[in-house]
Design an enzyme around this catalytic site. Structure first.
Site, PDB file in Angstrom:
ATOM      1  N   ASN A  15     -22.820  26.257 -19.833  1.00  0.00           N
ATOM      2  CA  ASN A  15     -21.826  26.685 -18.844  1.00  0.00           C
ATOM      3  C   ASN A  15     -22.542  27.503 -17.773  1.00  0.00           C
ATOM      4  OD1 ASN A  15     -19.706  27.770 -17.413  1.00  0.00           O
ATOM      5  ND2 ASN A  15     -19.017  29.129 -19.066  1.00  0.00           N
ATOM      6  N   TRP A  16     -22.686  26.890 -16.596  1.00  0.00           N
ATOM      7  CA  TRP A  16     -23.445  27.570 -15.526  1.00  0.00           C
ATOM      8  C   TRP A  16     -22.632  28.668 -14.843  1.00  0.00           C
ATOM      9  CZ3 TRP A  16     -25.702  22.833 -12.366  1.00  0.00           C
ATOM     10  CH2 TRP A  16     -26.488  22.048 -13.230  1.00  0.00           C
ATOM     11  N   LYS A  17     -21.326  28.677 -15.082  1.00  0.00           N
ATOM     12  CA  LYS A  17     -20.439  29.628 -14.401  1.00  0.00           C
ATOM     13  C   LYS A  17     -20.617  29.494 -12.880  1.00  0.00           C
ATOM     14  CE  LYS A  17     -20.591  32.317 -18.560  1.00  0.00           C
ATOM     15  NZ  LYS A  17     -20.516  33.597 -19.251  1.00  0.00           N
ATOM     16  N   HIS A 102     -11.664  29.685 -20.721  1.00  0.00           N
ATOM     17  CA  HIS A 102     -12.809  30.597 -20.859  1.00  0.00           C
ATOM     18  C   HIS A 102     -12.328  32.035 -20.692  1.00  0.00           C
ATOM     19  CE1 HIS A 102     -16.533  32.694 -20.167  1.00  0.00           C
ATOM     20  NE2 HIS A 102     -17.132  31.683 -20.757  1.00  0.00           N
ATOM     21  N   GLU A 104     -13.520  34.532 -19.237  1.00  0.00           N
ATOM     22  CA  GLU A 104     -13.621  35.112 -17.888  1.00  0.00           C
ATOM     23  C   GLU A 104     -12.419  34.698 -17.044  1.00  0.00           C
ATOM     24  OE1 GLU A 104     -17.586  33.731 -17.059  1.00  0.00           O
ATOM     25  OE2 GLU A 104     -18.389  35.223 -18.438  1.00  0.00           O
ATOM     26  N   GLU A 174     -15.698  32.030 -28.844  1.00  0.00           N
ATOM     27  CA  GLU A 174     -16.502  32.938 -28.031  1.00  0.00           C
ATOM     28  C   GLU A 174     -15.919  34.345 -28.100  1.00  0.00           C
ATOM     29  OE1 GLU A 174     -18.828  30.574 -24.917  1.00  0.00           O
ATOM     30  OE2 GLU A 174     -16.902  31.077 -24.033  1.00  0.00           O
ATOM     31  N   GLY A 180     -22.191  37.429 -22.411  1.00  0.00           N
ATOM     32  CA  GLY A 180     -22.957  38.065 -21.341  1.00  0.00           C
ATOM     33  C   GLY A 180     -23.396  39.485 -21.655  1.00  0.00           C
ATOM     34  N   SER A 219     -23.966  35.115 -25.837  1.00  0.00           N
ATOM     35  CA  SER A 219     -25.342  35.617 -25.895  1.00  0.00           C
ATOM     36  C   SER A 219     -26.234  34.817 -26.831  1.00  0.00           C
ATOM     37  CB  SER A 219     -25.359  37.105 -26.296  1.00  0.00           C
ATOM     38  OG  SER A 219     -24.685  37.866 -25.306  1.00  0.00           O
ATOM     39  N   GLY A 240     -24.020  30.280 -22.027  1.00  0.00           N
ATOM     40  CA  GLY A 240     -23.892  30.746 -20.650  1.00  0.00           C
ATOM     41  C   GLY A 240     -25.262  30.993 -20.046  1.00  0.00           C
ATOM     42  N   GLY A 241     -25.645  32.266 -19.991  1.00  0.00           N
ATOM     43  CA  GLY A 241     -26.880  32.686 -19.319  1.00  0.00           C
ATOM     44  C   GLY A 241     -28.100  31.817 -19.631  1.00  0.00           C
TER      45      GLY A 241
HETATM   46  P1  PGA Z   1     -23.415  33.891 -22.471  1.00  0.00           P
HETATM   47  O1  PGA Z   1     -22.047  33.169 -22.064  1.00  0.00           O
HETATM   48  O2  PGA Z   1     -24.200  32.873 -23.279  1.00  0.00           O
HETATM   49  O3  PGA Z   1     -24.078  34.247 -21.183  1.00  0.00           O
HETATM   50  O4  PGA Z   1     -23.045  35.063 -23.297  1.00  0.00           O
HETATM   51  C1  PGA Z   1     -21.367  32.323 -22.947  1.00  0.00           C
HETATM   52  C2  PGA Z   1     -20.142  31.771 -22.269  1.00  0.00           C
HETATM   53  O5  PGA Z   1     -19.517  32.490 -21.490  1.00  0.00           O
HETATM   54  O6  PGA Z   1     -19.771  30.599 -22.467  1.00  0.00           O
END
Ligand code: PGA
Length: 258
Positions: A15-17, A102, A104, A174, A180, A219, A240-241
């Site tokens: 997930n590149w966000k 998600h 966020e 998640e 994050g 993470s 994510g990251g």
């Molecule tokens: P993260 O994000 O790996 O940067 O913690 C995971 C996600 O939001 O899907």
């Protein structure tokens, strides 16, 4: 990875966000494809670019088997919804599926369990594969409310999905406190929550519970992936990251391949 015993194929989704312009996406994908090598043969791999890079990503990944996912969509097919994107628009681009709910978006964009109740079946009906995200906050975990929260999210998100289609949905567990933050769930915490989610699905259909893929997210990095991915109910990860770095993501796919 557990495929041999569970029969479920490992699944890694990046997930590149809100990262990468179209040009950056193209450059990244070239690097990713060369880093992946044959690690992707035993793992389903997907990436979720921002909307504007979807078309270029589909083009770059054509014929590679790597799937392209949007990060959200509207439940409506069309209409007066300024700034929204519908399932038919995504399908037309060659997108395989969509991440829904998600944390966020739940936190910052007022995404509710109620709207997900419509979005998940809308994606399925249109022919898109939904990845439904669920997870408790730190406060909910501390107060012993994790199971109640997860049950509510699963019940609402999957309420309108008939039992025979449940296994077409991928679930991403998640925990909000792990996203994050650099503080992933322990392998035991991931296993416990994901086994709980599988049992919840089992209340609707034991066959779906066996088949549905449930990913961990929060993470995940090359140095903690193997232990988490080695848990019997963990079928892969929503990353994510670490998915925005081609060699890290390729390493994570290799870890899922076992
Ligand atoms: P993260 O994000 O790996 O940067 O913690 C995971 C996600 O939001 O899907």
């Amino acid at each position: 990875m557990p495929e041999a015993t569970s029969g479920r194929r490992p699944y890694m989704v990046g997930n590149w966000k809100m990262h990468k312009t179209v040009a950056e996406a193209r450059e990244f994908l070239q690097e990713l494809l060369s880093s992946l090598g044959d690690a992707g043969d035993d793992v389903d791999v997907g990436v979720c670019p921002p909307y504007i890079a979807l078309a270029a990503t589909v083009e770059e990944l054509d014929g590679t088997g790597v799937g392209v996912f949007a990060q959200n969509m509207s439940a409506a097919r069309d209409g007066a919804e300024t700034g929204e994107v519908s399932a038919p628009m995504l399908l037309e681009l060659g997108v395989r599926g969509v991440v829904l709910g998600h944390s966020e978006r739940r936190r910052d964009q007022c995404e509710t369990d109620r709207s997900l109740c419509e979005k998940v079946p809308a994606a399925l009906d249109a022919g898109l594969e939904p990845i439904l995200c669920v997870g408790e906050s730190e406060e909910e975990r501390d107060e012993g409310e994790m199971e109640r929260r997860l049950r509510h999210q699963i019940q609402e998100g999957l309420q309108q999905v008939p039992a025979e289609r449940l296994a077409e949905v991928t679930i991403a567990y998640e925990p909000v406190w792990a996203i994050g933050t650099g503080r992933s769930a322990s392998p035991e915490q991931a296993q416990e929550a994901i086994a709980f989610l599988r049992a919840l699905l089992g209340d609707r259909s034991s066959e779906a519970a066996e088949r549905v893929r449930i990913l961990y997210g929060g993470s995940i990095k090359p140095d903690n992936a193997a232990d988490i991915l080695g848990q019997p109910d963990v079928d892969g990860a929503l990353v994510g990251g670490a998915s925005t770095d081609a060699s890290d993501f390729a390493e994570l796919v290799a870890a899922a391949a076992g």
